[in-house]
Scaffold this motif. Structure first.
Motif, PDB file in Angstrom:
ATOM      1  N   GLY A  97       4.717  10.164  -9.139  1.00 17.91           N
ATOM      2  CA  GLY A  97       4.574   9.992 -10.581  1.00 17.91           C
ATOM      3  C   GLY A  97       5.742   9.235 -11.182  1.00 17.91           C
ATOM      4  N   ALA A  98       6.427   8.454 -10.340  1.00 17.69           N
ATOM      5  CA  ALA A  98       7.624   7.735 -10.789  1.00 17.69           C
ATOM      6  C   ALA A  98       7.256   6.424 -11.476  1.00 17.69           C
ATOM      7  N   ALA A  99       8.144   5.979 -12.348  1.00 19.93           N
ATOM      8  CA  ALA A  99       8.048   4.628 -12.901  1.00 19.93           C
ATOM      9  C   ALA A  99       8.728   3.673 -11.935  1.00 19.93           C
ATOM     10  N   THR A 100       8.287   2.412 -11.944  1.00 22.74           N
ATOM     11  CA  THR A 100       8.918   1.425 -11.074  1.00 22.74           C
ATOM     12  C   THR A 100       9.152   0.125 -11.832  1.00 22.74           C
ATOM     13  N   ILE A 104       0.676  -4.211  -6.965  1.00 21.43           N
ATOM     14  CA  ILE A 104       1.435  -2.999  -7.295  1.00 21.43           C
ATOM     15  C   ILE A 104       1.666  -2.810  -8.785  1.00 21.43           C
ATOM     16  N   ALA A 105       1.381  -3.851  -9.594  1.00 21.73           N
ATOM     17  CA  ALA A 105       1.749  -3.782 -11.015  1.00 21.73           C
ATOM     18  C   ALA A 105       0.663  -3.179 -11.891  1.00 21.73           C
ATOM     19  N   ASP A 106       1.087  -2.396 -12.868  1.00 24.15           N
ATOM     20  CA  ASP A 106       0.236  -2.081 -14.016  1.00 24.15           C
ATOM     21  C   ASP A 106       0.352  -3.225 -15.021  1.00 24.15           C
ATOM     22  N   GLU A 107       1.605  -3.657 -15.227  1.00 24.15           N
ATOM     23  CA  GLU A 107       1.878  -4.776 -16.116  1.00 24.15           C
ATOM     24  C   GLU A 107       2.831  -5.748 -15.439  1.00 24.15           C
ATOM     25  N   VAL A 108       2.733  -7.005 -15.845  1.00 23.17           N
ATOM     26  CA  VAL A 108       3.601  -8.062 -15.337  1.00 23.17           C
ATOM     27  C   VAL A 108       4.334  -8.685 -16.520  1.00 23.17           C
ATOM     28  N   ALA A 109       5.614  -8.941 -16.333  1.00 23.43           N
ATOM     29  CA  ALA A 109       6.404  -9.660 -17.339  1.00 23.43           C
ATOM     30  C   ALA A 109       7.037 -10.860 -16.652  1.00 23.43           C
ATOM     31  N   MET A 110       7.195 -11.963 -17.384  1.00 28.19           N
ATOM     32  CA  MET A 110       7.833 -13.141 -16.809  1.00 28.19           C
ATOM     33  C   MET A 110       9.153 -13.407 -17.499  1.00 28.19           C
ATOM     34  N   LEU A 111      10.181 -13.569 -16.666  1.00 21.91           N
ATOM     35  CA  LEU A 111      11.520 -13.892 -17.139  1.00 21.91           C
ATOM     36  C   LEU A 111      11.760 -15.379 -16.886  1.00 21.91           C
ATOM     37  N   ASP A 144       0.833  -1.217   0.000  1.00 23.90           N
ATOM     38  CA  ASP A 144       0.000   0.000   0.000  1.00 23.90           C
ATOM     39  C   ASP A 144       0.860   1.256   0.000  1.00 23.90           C
ATOM     40  N   LEU A 145       1.929   1.241   0.809  1.00 25.12           N
ATOM     41  CA  LEU A 145       2.824   2.400   0.870  1.00 25.12           C
ATOM     42  C   LEU A 145       3.542   2.610  -0.459  1.00 25.12           C
ATOM     43  N   ILE A 146       3.964   1.518  -1.089  1.00 19.04           N
ATOM     44  CA  ILE A 146       4.628   1.624  -2.387  1.00 19.04           C
ATOM     45  C   ILE A 146       3.696   2.284  -3.399  1.00 19.04           C
ATOM     46  N   ILE A 147       2.460   1.811  -3.462  1.00 14.23           N
ATOM     47  CA  ILE A 147       1.488   2.378  -4.407  1.00 14.23           C
ATOM     48  C   ILE A 147       1.259   3.856  -4.127  1.00 14.23           C
ATOM     49  N   GLU A 148       1.049   4.175  -2.855  1.00 13.95           N
ATOM     50  CA  GLU A 148       0.758   5.556  -2.457  1.00 13.95           C
ATOM     51  C   GLU A 148       1.901   6.501  -2.806  1.00 13.95           C
ATOM     52  N   GLN A 149       3.117   6.104  -2.462  1.00 14.90           N
ATOM     53  CA  GLN A 149       4.262   6.991  -2.669  1.00 14.90           C
ATOM     54  C   GLN A 149       4.651   7.102  -4.135  1.00 14.90           C
ATOM     55  N   VAL A 150       4.587   5.990  -4.849  1.00 14.41           N
ATOM     56  CA  VAL A 150       4.951   6.011  -6.272  1.00 14.41           C
ATOM     57  C   VAL A 150       3.966   6.870  -7.058  1.00 14.41           C
ATOM     58  N   ARG A 151       2.690   6.725  -6.749  1.00 12.71           N
ATOM     59  CA  ARG A 151       1.689   7.551  -7.436  1.00 12.71           C
ATOM     60  C   ARG A 151       1.866   9.020  -7.088  1.00 12.71           C
TER      61      ARG A 151
END
Length: 254
Positions: free
Chosen positions: A193-196, A209-216, A183-190
């Motif tokens: 306005g940073a990318a993560t 927390i993701a907008d998008e997910v990628a798998m490696l 929750d804190l990550i979402i709040e602070q990043v928004r």
């Protein structure tokens, strides 16, 4: 089109006979939250360290805001790092420094801000992660693991970066504390306005927390999509990993 804040183009990295990254291509848009999932040994940490400039790829390119920083050193690399924050898996707090000195480490060592002003900034930033001024003069060993993680988050955002890397941000935390950190990550990043770019095994965290997910997998990005699509990706590897099944194309690392 908007220039990606970070772009990895066909990045390869070997350690002797161990071919870790096998042509990783990945773009992150300004303000976007991308979570990279994958099992142990898939290359997530090496990818992150390469993007940060802690490792140099054997081939391929890494662009930061359109500028090639693959081989960058000195002032070019320093300019990039001034705009980047990092939350390490273990927190990586300095035991010999107080909480506020950890949070303000970049400010204090830049020589631009006085210690008094740096402490004020640190206390202000600690409040953003729900920590009071009473913890500022404590040492990391005197606070809980969850509080240490919040201190690390405060350190990663104090310079108001454009891009933040999260390395397993909820590792070692109980589910309730982990959710609070998410929750804190979402709040602070928004707020910034940073990318993560986050790497994690924790699917609950990834979904949140993701907008998008990628798998490696085996050094390559094998799938990428919206976080809402990860449960029904149509990819057998992603499906097995997301649902934690022993049976499937991914062999357990025993």
């Amino acid at each position: 089109m908007t220039t990606p804040i970070l772009s990895l183009q066909n990045v390869e990295k070997r350690f002797g006979k161990n071919h870790v990254l096998r042509g990783v291509t990945l773009d992150v848009a300004p303000g976007q939250s991308l979570v990279v999932i994958g099992g142990s040994g898939s290359g997530k940490s090496v990818m992150l360290k390469s993007a940060l400039g802690l490792m140099t790829p054997d081939s391929g390119q890494i662009l930061f805001n359109g500028e090639d920083v693959t081989q960058a050193k000195g002032k070019t690399r320093a300019r990039m790092r001034e705009r980047v924050g990092m939350l390490f898996q273990s927190g990586a707090l300095f035991d010999s420094l107080t909480v506020w000195e950890n949070v303000a480490f970049r400010l204090v060592n830049s020589g631009v801000v006085s210690r008094a002003k740096a402490k004020d900034r640190a206390i202000e930033t600690l409040s953003k992660v729900r920590l009071g001024a009473d913890v500022a003069d404590l040492y990391p060993a005197e606070i809980s693991g969850g509080m240490q993680k919040r201190v690390s988050l405060a350190r990663s955002i104090i310079s108001k970066p454009d891009l933040i890397f999260f390395d397993e941000p909820t590792t070692g935390l109980d589910p309730i504390t982990a959710d609070a950190i998410n929750d804190l990550i979402i709040e602070q990043v928004r707020g910034l306005g940073a990318a993560t770019v986050s790497i994690t095994h924790d699917m609950a965290s990834a979904r949140k927390i993701a907008d998008e997910v990628a798998m490696l997998f085996e050094g390559k990005i094998i799938w990428r999509g919206k976080a809402s699509e990860v449960e029904d990706s149509g990819n057998a590897y992603v499906d097995q990993f997301v649902h934690g099944r022993a049976e499937g194309p991914i062999q357990p690392a025993l």
